[in-house]
Design an enzyme around this catalytic site. Structure first.
Site, PDB file in Angstrom:
ATOM      1  N   HIS A   4       3.545  11.107   5.917  1.00 30.71           N
ATOM      2  CA  HIS A   4       2.901  10.962   7.218  1.00 30.71           C
ATOM      3  C   HIS A   4       3.885  10.385   8.212  1.00 30.71           C
ATOM      4  O   HIS A   4       4.487   9.339   7.952  1.00 30.71           O
ATOM      5  CB  HIS A   4       1.683  10.032   7.121  1.00 30.71           C
ATOM      6  N   HIS A  21       2.337   8.951   0.479  1.00 31.09           N
ATOM      7  CA  HIS A  21       1.206   8.789  -0.445  1.00 31.09           C
ATOM      8  C   HIS A  21       1.551   9.563  -1.710  1.00 31.09           C
ATOM      9  O   HIS A  21       2.116  10.652  -1.623  1.00 31.09           O
ATOM     10  CB  HIS A  21      -0.075   9.348   0.170  1.00 31.09           C
ATOM     11  N   HIS A  76       5.531   7.070   6.308  1.00 29.24           N
ATOM     12  CA  HIS A  76       5.235   6.505   4.989  1.00 29.24           C
ATOM     13  C   HIS A  76       4.754   7.627   4.072  1.00 29.24           C
ATOM     14  O   HIS A  76       4.553   8.762   4.520  1.00 29.24           O
ATOM     15  CB  HIS A  76       4.173   5.404   5.111  1.00 29.24           C
ATOM     16  N   GLU A  94      -2.986  13.484   0.180  1.00 31.37           N
ATOM     17  CA  GLU A  94      -4.293  13.137   0.737  1.00 31.37           C
ATOM     18  C   GLU A  94      -5.007  14.405   1.211  1.00 31.37           C
ATOM     19  O   GLU A  94      -6.140  14.657   0.845  1.00 31.37           O
ATOM     20  CB  GLU A  94      -4.113  12.152   1.889  1.00 31.37           C
ATOM     21  N   THR A 104      -6.079   7.035   7.374  1.00 29.34           N
ATOM     22  CA  THR A 104      -6.620   7.217   6.017  1.00 29.34           C
ATOM     23  C   THR A 104      -6.671   5.904   5.239  1.00 29.34           C
ATOM     24  O   THR A 104      -6.953   5.903   4.048  1.00 29.34           O
ATOM     25  CB  THR A 104      -5.797   8.250   5.219  1.00 29.34           C
ATOM     26  N   HIS A 139       0.822  -1.214   0.000  1.00 32.51           N
ATOM     27  CA  HIS A 139       0.000   0.000   0.000  1.00 32.51           C
ATOM     28  C   HIS A 139       0.853   1.260   0.000  1.00 32.51           C
ATOM     29  O   HIS A 139       0.424   2.323  -0.438  1.00 32.51           O
ATOM     30  CB  HIS A 139      -0.902   0.044   1.235  1.00 32.51           C
TER      31      HIS A 139
HETATM   32 ZN   LIG Z   1      -0.758   7.884   5.537  1.00 31.08          ZN
END
Ligand SMILES: [Zn+2]
Ligand SMILES: *[C@@H]1O[C@H](CO)[C@@H](O)[C@H](O)[C@H]1NC(C)=O
Length: 322
Positions: free
Chosen positions: A135, A111, A109, A122, A217, A84
């Site tokens: 994040h 996104h 991590h 996000e 999220t 992910h």
């Molecule tokens: Zn995140």
């Protein structure tokens, strides 16, 4: 009750399998998360679009102080492609000061979007996403023994959200992560990276931020996160963004599927308030401009007369415009 808690913990810890399978798009995509993970359909979800003309200035908000970020120990850090995202483990010697309790770091991590797309963050500010988002996940170590325990409790987690945009130059701090992506191209692969200055992943100015109560999220979307989203952005080069967008796969083996577009759409704010640590007077006054540059946080006694003057002088005034 204890059994129920244990069960929740098992679900949280286990990777997505045994029916606990989710993706961003398609039949198990974000629109379908609530069917398998009811909290994803609840009313205090993340991310959100932060409308700066609707935020509430809170002069009590303290500037966050990251401790131990400069030197996260001497041991190598685990870097993991979990299908992910790419996730870096952080030791609890990294912690935050400036929140109601002591929150220690667990992991960070990213996104991002897909090749050719300028959107991948996000959170949005005034409807605008950026290329990517970092994040950094922390948990309340005064109240809970572990991340998994804290992740289900109100304000158990504190996550820092850093919007990332494309700039002119390579960002050497992000290179400590990006230069290892080719070692973990497939889901479940891990590598280790030498410790580096994690503070440099953040924007230089931390004084301007937004704060709100929200959620993870990703499934199971627990509403346990005290969010801090910085107003300033971090910058990486186009080459670095493309490496992020084009190196990782979300699958273990062939046929390989690129790990892209791993961001969730903004969620309804509902009754929540979003607080701001700062007043952005905007381009109306050069003094406001200077505050933008220095990041000086207005305290209310200084601020009130100015706000009053602005309100008197302009029939439409955006004291908190971004
Ligand atoms: Zn995140
Ligand atoms: C988050 O929720 C708690 C509990 O309702 C409340 O006390 C706190 O003020 C809220 N914080 C923010 C930033 O909204």
């Amino acid at each position: 009750m204890l059994l129920f808690t244990l069960l929740l913990e098992v679900i949280w810890i286990l990777p997505a399998n045994g029916g606990q399978h989710w993706t961003y798009e398609g039949p198990h995509g974000q629109d379908h998360w609530p069917a398998s993970y009811p909290e994803c359909g609840s009313n205090a979800q993340s991310p959100i679009n932060i409308q700066t003309d609707s935020v509430t200035f809170d002069p009590e908000l303290l500037v966050l102080q990251p401790h131990g970020y400069e030197q996260p120990g001497t041991e190598p850090l685990d870097l993991h492609n979990n299908g992910h995202t790419v996730q870096l483990s952080l030791p609890p010697t990294l912690y935050l000061e400036g929140l109601p309790r002591k929150y220690v770091a667990a992991q960070l991590h990213l996104h991002w979007g897909q090749r050719g797309s300028p959107w991948g963050s996000e959170h949005q500010i005034n409807g605008e996403a950026t290329a990517a988002e970092l994040h950094i996940v922390h948990y309340d170590s005064e109240s809970y023994d572990s991340l998994s325990e804290a992740a289900q409790r109100p304000q158990g987690l504190a996550v820092l959200g850093i919007l990332i945009e494309v700039g002119e130059t390579k960002n050497p701090a992000y290179e400590h992560i990006l230069s290892h992506l080719h070692e973990i191209r497939h889901k479940d692969q891990k590598t280790s990276v030498p410790p580096f200055n994690v503070r440099e992943l953040l924007p230089p100015l931390l004084a301007q931020f937004f704060r709100y109560n929200g959620s993870l999220t990703t499934p199971p979307c627990y509403q346990s996160v005290l969010w801090t989203v910085f107003s300033r952005r971090a910058q990486i080069s186009m080459g670095q963004l493309e490496k992020l967008q084009e190196t990782l796969f979300s699958t273990e083996e062939e046929p390989s599927k690129l790990l892209v577009q791993n961001y969730r759409a903004p969620q309804p704010l509902n009754q929540r308030a979003v607080f701001a640590s700062f007043i952005q007077v905007g381009s109306l006054y050069t003094t406001g401009r200077r505050d933008w540059e220095t990041g000086k946080v207005w305290s209310s006694p200084q601020h009130e007369p100015l706000r009053h003057r602005l309100l008197l002088g302009h029939h439409r005034c955006l004291p908190l415009a971004y």
